[in-house]
Design an enzyme around this catalytic site. Structure first.
Site, PDB file in Angstrom:
ATOM      1  N   ASP A   1       0.810  -1.234   0.000  1.00 53.46           N
ATOM      2  CA  ASP A   1       0.000   0.000   0.000  1.00 53.46           C
ATOM      3  C   ASP A   1       0.832   1.268   0.000  1.00 53.46           C
ATOM      4  OD1 ASP A   1      -2.358  -1.581   0.163  1.00 53.46           O
ATOM      5  OD2 ASP A   1      -1.865  -1.921   2.255  1.00 53.46           O
ATOM      6  N   GLU A   2       1.973   1.214  -0.657  1.00 54.46           N
ATOM      7  CA  GLU A   2       2.830   2.400  -0.759  1.00 54.46           C
ATOM      8  C   GLU A   2       2.353   3.330  -1.868  1.00 54.46           C
ATOM      9  OE1 GLU A   2       3.944  -0.716  -1.143  1.00 54.46           O
ATOM     10  OE2 GLU A   2       5.300  -1.187   0.508  1.00 54.46           O
ATOM     11  N   GLY A   3       1.434   2.849  -2.684  1.00 56.35           N
ATOM     12  CA  GLY A   3       0.951   3.666  -3.809  1.00 56.35           C
ATOM     13  C   GLY A   3       1.541   3.222  -5.138  1.00 56.35           C
ATOM     14  N   LYS A   4       1.842   1.917  -5.234  1.00 54.73           N
ATOM     15  CA  LYS A   4       2.433   1.389  -6.468  1.00 54.73           C
ATOM     16  C   LYS A   4       1.514   1.544  -7.676  1.00 54.73           C
ATOM     17  CE  LYS A   4       2.770  -2.612  -4.570  1.00 54.73           C
ATOM     18  NZ  LYS A   4       2.441  -2.279  -3.165  1.00 54.73           N
TER      19      LYS A   4
ATOM     20  N   ALA B   1      -3.875  -8.266  -3.723  1.00 59.67           N
ATOM     21  CA  ALA B   1      -3.374  -6.917  -3.985  1.00 59.67           C
ATOM     22  C   ALA B   1      -4.533  -5.979  -4.289  1.00 59.67           C
ATOM     23  CB  ALA B   1      -2.419  -6.945  -5.179  1.00 59.67           C
ATOM     24  N   GLY B   2      -4.350  -4.717  -4.004  1.00 57.26           N
ATOM     25  CA  GLY B   2      -5.367  -3.714  -4.348  1.00 57.26           C
ATOM     26  C   GLY B   2      -4.652  -2.492  -4.862  1.00 57.26           C
ATOM     27  N   HIS B   3      -4.673  -2.296  -6.158  1.00 56.30           N
ATOM     28  CA  HIS B   3      -3.963  -1.163  -6.742  1.00 56.30           C
ATOM     29  C   HIS B   3      -4.965  -0.106  -7.170  1.00 56.30           C
ATOM     30  CE1 HIS B   3      -0.325  -3.984  -7.639  1.00 56.30           C
ATOM     31  NE2 HIS B   3      -0.459  -3.694  -6.364  1.00 56.30           N
ATOM     32  N   THR B   4      -4.990   0.966  -6.389  1.00 59.07           N
ATOM     33  CA  THR B   4      -5.966   2.018  -6.648  1.00 59.07           C
ATOM     34  C   THR B   4      -5.394   3.022  -7.641  1.00 59.07           C
ATOM     35  OG1 THR B   4      -6.669   1.748  -4.364  1.00 59.07           O
ATOM     36  CG2 THR B   4      -7.462   3.716  -5.512  1.00 59.07           C
TER      37      THR B   4
ATOM     38  N   GLN C   1       1.922  -6.235  -3.083  1.00 61.16           N
ATOM     39  CA  GLN C   1       2.308  -6.230  -1.662  1.00 61.16           C
ATOM     40  C   GLN C   1       3.592  -5.397  -1.483  1.00 61.16           C
ATOM     41  OE1 GLN C   1       1.433  -9.736  -2.903  1.00 61.16           O
ATOM     42  NE2 GLN C   1      -0.598  -8.951  -2.487  1.00 61.16           N
TER      43      GLN C   1
ATOM     44  N   THR D   1       3.085 -12.572   3.177  1.00 57.20           N
ATOM     45  CA  THR D   1       2.252 -13.252   2.194  1.00 57.20           C
ATOM     46  C   THR D   1       3.049 -14.471   1.706  1.00 57.20           C
ATOM     47  OG1 THR D   1       0.809 -12.907   0.287  1.00 57.20           O
ATOM     48  CG2 THR D   1       3.004 -11.871   0.176  1.00 57.20           C
TER      49      THR D   1
ATOM     50  N   THR E   1      -9.708  -5.459   1.376  1.00 61.38           N
ATOM     51  CA  THR E   1     -10.546  -5.968   2.465  1.00 61.38           C
ATOM     52  C   THR E   1     -11.289  -4.857   3.202  1.00 61.38           C
ATOM     53  OG1 THR E   1      -8.672  -5.817   3.983  1.00 61.38           O
ATOM     54  CG2 THR E   1      -8.995  -7.926   2.880  1.00 61.38           C
ATOM     55  N   GLY E   2     -10.924  -3.602   2.969  1.00 61.89           N
ATOM     56  CA  GLY E   2     -11.559  -2.483   3.669  1.00 61.89           C
ATOM     57  C   GLY E   2     -11.119  -2.340   5.121  1.00 61.89           C
ATOM     58  N   ARG E   3     -10.194  -3.206   5.554  1.00 60.83           N
ATOM     59  CA  ARG E   3      -9.739  -3.133   6.951  1.00 60.83           C
ATOM     60  C   ARG E   3      -8.937  -1.859   7.179  1.00 60.83           C
ATOM     61  NH1 ARG E   3      -6.426  -8.613   7.679  1.00 60.83           N
ATOM     62  NH2 ARG E   3      -5.849  -8.104   5.554  1.00 60.83           N
TER      63      ARG E   3
HETATM   64  P1  IMP Z   1      -2.375 -13.067   2.322  1.00 57.67           P
HETATM   65  O1  IMP Z   1      -1.560 -12.466   1.216  1.00 57.67           O
HETATM   66  O2  IMP Z   1      -3.855 -12.940   2.098  1.00 57.67           O
HETATM   67  O3  IMP Z   1      -1.952 -14.447   2.641  1.00 57.67           O
HETATM   68  O4  IMP Z   1      -2.088 -12.189   3.634  1.00 57.67           O
HETATM   69  C1  IMP Z   1      -0.850 -12.232   4.311  1.00 57.67           C
HETATM   70  C2  IMP Z   1      -0.501 -10.875   4.895  1.00 57.67           C
HETATM   71  O5  IMP Z   1      -0.202  -9.969   3.825  1.00 57.67           O
HETATM   72  C3  IMP Z   1      -1.624 -10.196   5.686  1.00 57.67           C
HETATM   73  O6  IMP Z   1      -1.027  -9.424   6.708  1.00 57.67           O
HETATM   74  C4  IMP Z   1      -2.260  -9.263   4.674  1.00 57.67           C
HETATM   75  O7  IMP Z   1      -2.918  -8.177   5.275  1.00 57.67           O
HETATM   76  C5  IMP Z   1      -1.032  -8.815   3.901  1.00 57.67           C
HETATM   77  N1  IMP Z   1      -1.332  -8.409   2.512  1.00 57.67           N
HETATM   78  C6  IMP Z   1      -1.626  -9.209   1.464  1.00 57.67           C
HETATM   79  N2  IMP Z   1      -1.808  -8.485   0.354  1.00 57.67           N
HETATM   80  C7  IMP Z   1      -1.615  -7.198   0.685  1.00 57.67           C
HETATM   81  C8  IMP Z   1      -1.643  -5.978  -0.043  1.00 57.67           C
HETATM   82  O8  IMP Z   1      -1.855  -5.938  -1.261  1.00 57.67           O
HETATM   83  N3  IMP Z   1      -1.370  -4.846   0.662  1.00 57.67           N
HETATM   84  C9  IMP Z   1      -1.085  -4.873   1.990  1.00 57.67           C
HETATM   85  N4  IMP Z   1      -1.048  -5.987   2.719  1.00 57.67           N
HETATM   86  C10 IMP Z   1      -1.311  -7.142   2.074  1.00 57.67           C
HETATM   87 MG    MG Z   2      -2.773  -2.136  -1.853  1.00 56.88          MG
END
Ligand code: IMP
Ligand code: MG
Length: 441
Positions: free
Chosen positions: A13-16, A39-42, A223, A238, A300-302
């Protein structure tokens, strides 16, 4: 031109996504090499926001070829959903996307395997995204995984599925869950196969051909380096190699084909999920960062945990990735602070550590030592000219550069592509700035 990796230097989540989107015009091919739809790339374009999980962000640029390498954990339904979302957005995927035959599939029961494993860990749970990423990679390493190429012959797929599921069902029963019926999974995936087989190809060969033609490639990391399964804060990581080493194995190219690794670092730090985070700040200032930075997981919205910039962590990341150039993102979130702490060492058992220990049981017990930097207290948001960066911010940048032994080549000052300060002499020979600027104007 050079082939360049863009990856995260912290916990993701550094802003890639924004940086890949900014630089994509200077490349011909954009390739993902690891991770999955965790991954979530906004990316924000013209005030519209799109979140990509699995498909490289380069897809938003017409004419770019996008590749999903064998190192990716691949969910067919997540992929199809993303293709549909892109089409709704007006982006045609068409024949611009190729998925490696070697990607390992995430099967519909992998999230249940993950749920059981997480529950058994209790307080030491990892806090995963619950998408089945880990179990898919576990199958890969256990040599019982199923790959996209197997979907091209449904007989092969069926046989592998029956074997794979037999083992999983033993686990499900022992944990009190009903067994999963292979025929249901088969029917679902036979449907997916008919829709994704057109995208499946030989990514390694294609990359080889493109590079021979003189095309340039941007390797898009997911990640962050501290979540790498080998070099991250194990076991709170991960299940893939998010560091630069993963590029070669995750795409089927040699390391000689990689010219440069750009490390994206946020001006502070965040982390989602469990695991050590020495500079985490749970006070009012942490809440302010969270609010101003909108620090909520794109997948995940967390809420993301927030803290200060950690020079030990980023210096470590530069080391394990061979990073000499940094992209610094979101400094504008810190615009309001009088003083900004930057971590310069860890106190551990009476002595001071000056390098990052990746062992999570050591990181759990360290106390960060901070240097107080003067805040710049003026808006950096939307700045595009280097000359307008506040003096105290330039001091902050210099301090980070010296501490992590890398130079800042881009400062990102907002979510849009144009919110970027490009440091020309640092980008010279790395990206074709003419092509980047043309797209910005
Ligand atoms: P997993 O990749 O779902 O197995 O999660 C393992 C760990 O990596 C957890 O702490 C997740 O929150 C974190 N994680 C996985 N993908 C991302 C991402 O894209 N950004 C930030 N944290 C991530
Ligand atoms: Mg992200």
């Amino acid at each position: 031109m050079a082939n360049v990796v863009v990856l995260g230097t912290q916990w993701g989540d550094e802003g890639k996504g924004k940086i890949v989107d900014l630089l994509a015009p200077a490349f011909d091919v954009i390739a993902r090499y690891q991770g999955g739809h965790n991954a979530g790339h906004t990316v924000c374009v013209g005030g519209r926001k799109i979140v990509l999980h699995l498909i490289p962000s380069g897809i938003l640029h017409p004419g770019k070829l996008c590749l999903i390498g064998n190192g990716v954990a691949f969910s067919p339904p997540a992929f199809l959903k993303e293709v549909a979302a892109l089409e709704e957005y007006g982006v045609a995927v068409g024949d611009r996307l190729v998925i490696s035959r070697g990607v390992h599939l995430i099967l519909p029961y992998h999230p249940l395997v993950e749920k059981i494993a997480e529950e058994r860990k209790g307080a030491r749970k990892i806090g995963t995204t619950s998408l089945g990423i880990g179990p898919s990679y576990e199958d890969k390493v256990a040599r019982c995984g199923i790959r996209a190429g197997d979907l091209l012959d449904l007989e092969v797929f069926r046989e592998k599925l029956i074997t794979n599921l037999a083992e999983k069902n033993a686990l499900f029963r022992s944990a009190g869950f009903p067994a999963v019926d292979w025929e249901e999974v088969y029917a679902e995936f036979a449907g997916h196969a008919s829709r994704i087989s057109q995208y499946i190809g030989d990514v390694s060969l294609l990359l080889h051909q493109k590079m021979r033609e003189g095309k340039s490639v941007l390797f898009e990391g997911a990640q962050g380096a501290l979540l790498d399964v080998d070099h991250g804060t194990y076991p709170f990581v991960t299940s893939s190699n998010s560091t630069a080493g993963g590029v070669a194995t995750g795409l089927g190219i040699g390391p000689t084909r990689i010219d440069e690794v750009l490390g994206v670092a946020k001006a502070y730090t965040t982390r989602v999920g469990g695991g050590p985070f020495p500079t985490e700040t749970q006070d009012e200032r942490g809440r302010l960062i969270s609010e101003r930075g909108n620090e909520f997981g794109a997948t995940t919205g967390r809420p993301r945990r927030c803290g200060w910039f950690d020079t030990l962590a980023v210096a470590y990341s530069c080391r394990v990735n061979g990073i000499e150039r940094i992209v610094l993102t979101k400094p504008d979130i810190l615009d309001v602070f009088e003083e900004i702490p930057v971590c310069v060492g860890y106190k551990y058992k009476g002595s001071t550590l000056s390098t990052f220990p990746a062992e999570s049981w050591i990181l759990d017990k360290v106390a960060p030592r901070y240097k107080m930097m003067k805040g710049w207290k003026s808006p950096t948001h939307h700045l595009t000219e280097r000359g307008r960066l506040p003096a105290a911010f330039i001091d902050y940048v210099k301090f980070i550069e010296d501490s992590v032994e890398a130079r800042v080549c881009i400062v990102s000052t907002g979510v849009e592509r144009k919110d970027s300060v490009l440091i020309e002499e640092e980008l010279e020979g790395v990206v074709d700035l003419g092509r980047v600027r043309k797209d910005l104007s």
